[in-house]
Design an enzyme around this catalytic site. Sequence first.
Site, short mmCIF file in Angstrom:
data_model
loop_
_atom_site.label_atom_id
_atom_site.label_comp_id
_atom_site.label_asym_id
_atom_site.label_seq_id
_atom_site.Cartn_x
_atom_site.Cartn_y
_atom_site.Cartn_z
N PHE B 129 0.80 -1.18 -0.28
CA PHE B 129 -0.04 0.08 0.03
C PHE B 129 0.89 1.15 0.08
O PHE B 129 1.83 1.28 0.88
CB PHE B 129 -0.77 -0.02 1.23
N ASP B 198 2.93 -4.75 8.66
CA ASP B 198 1.88 -4.04 8.47
C ASP B 198 0.72 -5.17 8.51
O ASP B 198 0.40 -5.70 7.61
CB ASP B 198 2.00 -3.17 7.28
N TYR B 223 -10.07 0.35 11.26
CA TYR B 223 -11.28 0.57 10.72
C TYR B 223 -11.75 -0.41 9.77
O TYR B 223 -12.87 -0.23 9.22
CB TYR B 223 -11.45 1.98 10.41
N LYS B 224 -11.01 -1.44 9.50
CA LYS B 224 -11.25 -2.55 8.24
C LYS B 224 -11.97 -3.52 9.11
O LYS B 224 -13.21 -3.55 9.53
CB LYS B 224 -10.18 -2.96 7.80
N ARG B 372 -12.37 -5.32 -5.99
CA ARG B 372 -12.09 -5.88 -4.61
C ARG B 372 -13.31 -6.15 -3.80
O ARG B 372 -13.99 -5.18 -3.76
CB ARG B 372 -11.04 -4.74 -4.33
#
Lengths: 397, 397
Positions: B129, B198, B223-224, B372
């Site tokens: 990312f 990560d 928050y995922k 996705r």
Amino acid sequence: MSEPTLRAQKLDAADELAGLRAKFVLDEAVYLDGNSLGVLPAAVPARMEDVVRRQWGSLRIRSWDESGWWTAPERIGDRIAPLVGAAPEQIVVGDSTSVNVFKALVAAVRLAAGGGEGRDEIVVDATTFPTDGYIAESAARMTGCTLRPVAPAEVPEVLSGRTAAVLLNHVDYRTGRLHGLPGLTAAVHEAGAVAVWDLCHSAGALPVGLDEHDVDLAVGCTYKYLNGGPGSPAFLYVRRDLQDRFDSPLPGWNSHAEPFGMRPVYEPAAGAVRGRVGTPDILSMLALEAALEVWDGVSIDAVRAKSLALTDFFLECVAAYVPEGAVESLTPVAHAERGSQVALRCPGAGDVMKRLIESGVVGDFRPPDVLRFGFTPLYVGFADVERAARILARTLS
Amino acid sequence: MSEPTLRAQKLDAADELAGLRAKFVLDEAVYLDGNSLGVLPAAVPARMEDVVRRQWGSLRIRSWDESGWWTAPERIGDRIAPLVGAAPEQIVVGDSTSVNVFKALVAAVRLAAGGGEGRDEIVVDATTFPTDGYIAESAARMTGCTLRPVAPAEVPEVLSGRTAAVLLNHVDYRTGRLHGLPGLTAAVHEAGAVAVWDLCHSAGALPVGLDEHDVDLAVGCTYKYLNGGPGSPAFLYVRRDLQDRFDSPLPGWNSHAEPFGMRPVYEPAAGAVRGRVGTPDILSMLALEAALEVWDGVSIDAVRAKSLALTDFFLECVAAYVPEGAVESLTPVAHAERGSQVALRCPGAGDVMKRLIESGVVGDFRPPDVLRFGFTPLYVGFADVERAARILARTLS
């Protein structure tokens, strides 16, 4: 009725900001700790419910666009801008004050280095709120600079061709002393260095004049006089003409020219947006946005005038009620040197503050011996001030 | 009824986690974007109202003690710990993922330097990312290191006596590929370097085993799959035996051994608390704390088993419904290499996703051509999966 009580009545009657109290959730306590955590603005609970239930709960991921989440850091920055004397598009909101001090100070050293060789010293306020000093030490270490802590008054003497950046507090968190931002900034510039100001204790309390005084970079907190809520995100000001050269040590994806391009190579965004880092904490940020609505139509000059009247009156009441010698004010008498708080030194200050709070007067204690009282003109009145001084006298006797 | 529809019914009936759906605010859409923003847990709105109205509005400054605000970063860290295989007192919550990557990576280089001379290279996942790469570049620049981006599979080949730190993603955000954390961590250690992981796309989706695999430092997003709300604070893991040597580039006052001592000299706190920086954003943080309650009694192994069943079933339904060649899966078939998402490459993916969302199937688009779909086992069921594949087929035809 005592003389101070009558004076308080008259002052409250003439107070043009008195109506703003209704925009806050107040109770019977005299809250003089707004320089630590501002009172809840009445508009915030309903807004937060909307943010949680509708924006997050129902719109979910669409809210990044449809509820304006993505642009919140710069939109809210623009709302703060007039309160600190900045034109739009120079402030972004996000991260803690400490993180923003790091961004600003490292960027300042890089800006100074761009102007010539041999600038390897960071000057920092030796009486600063500690975090600024700790972060300045880290910034110095990571940019190959030496840290030079000095009292703000001595800053002009130590400036030299070696000075890269100077980090100063606009108002001393302990004593409430207001430092001379225009003169110190000019002195820093004269030495060819970059001026970074910490506005934690002045933003929302008094006019700052960032643009007018040509400040380079500034950071500030939003949970004190701006009432944004516990730990609400801090802000970062990058003067317009420096934005193209602002070189952040925290170049997160939110600061990219094309954040959703997911490009492997970093290319900084134009403008103040380059001060952003990662995904903004939306709940805290939108509570702050709602809190800032109380400022609509409020003049920061009027706030400053009331703030000085409040602190003057508090010192007057303390002189009238408290036996001489029981407390000593650390806050300057001169208006030009006073923030929006009064710091009183007294023996056993920690215990005294405990008892004051029990009696409904909320200030705070700063070690080793300081009673700190913050005066937020938006919701503190003169009767509050008289009562606080009266209860302080009773507590000390 | 079609064969996949019957299969979905059976799988839902046998799903031991099915009851957890009631703990979330769901609607008629099939939400397969929990790997970007998790759904609102039903307990959050009432908790936030309490935090805003009572803790902030009424208790105000007292809440730092009385409502446990001050200790929230480490308390919530301990709640996340079992989900990523960590014993208590090794995780703190706060700041964004980007800021935590910076802390971890600079600290990693300093840890490696403490082990000997000449370690001046940071190896980073070239397919990461983007923010991780940008921040790694800054960390390298500020620590005098060289950045070496390589594909995760090639990491073992490039490790050497020069390697200081290696930053890897547990799951690739685009393809959903799960990298081999145990083997890669062991290889990094064998080379004498420090491993930083990560966990943004694995925390809450699958077992991580931080302690078991001797990971040094890790960061992750909340928050995922942890459903903490938009921009909720990230977390930082510092393995217990490294905490005394964890040397943060952001030594804010919250990480001081005596934060309220307001001491001019920095002295780091013991333990993971040393990873804190400034005042925590309490509203976002306490929403996260409420959100984490859905995990009470939930086994992360059961979550993983369901996650694999969901992605298997999605691939199966896509094969059954979508004409051959219309989409190509980028997600590995092997369970050991799969996270909790499926990435499908198809022409015009941006438009396809728009139409999918209009038809009630919410995934997201990652440039240039990836659809996705994230599968959150806590609230996604097998009927959702069948419906998503069916609507995808209709959209593509």
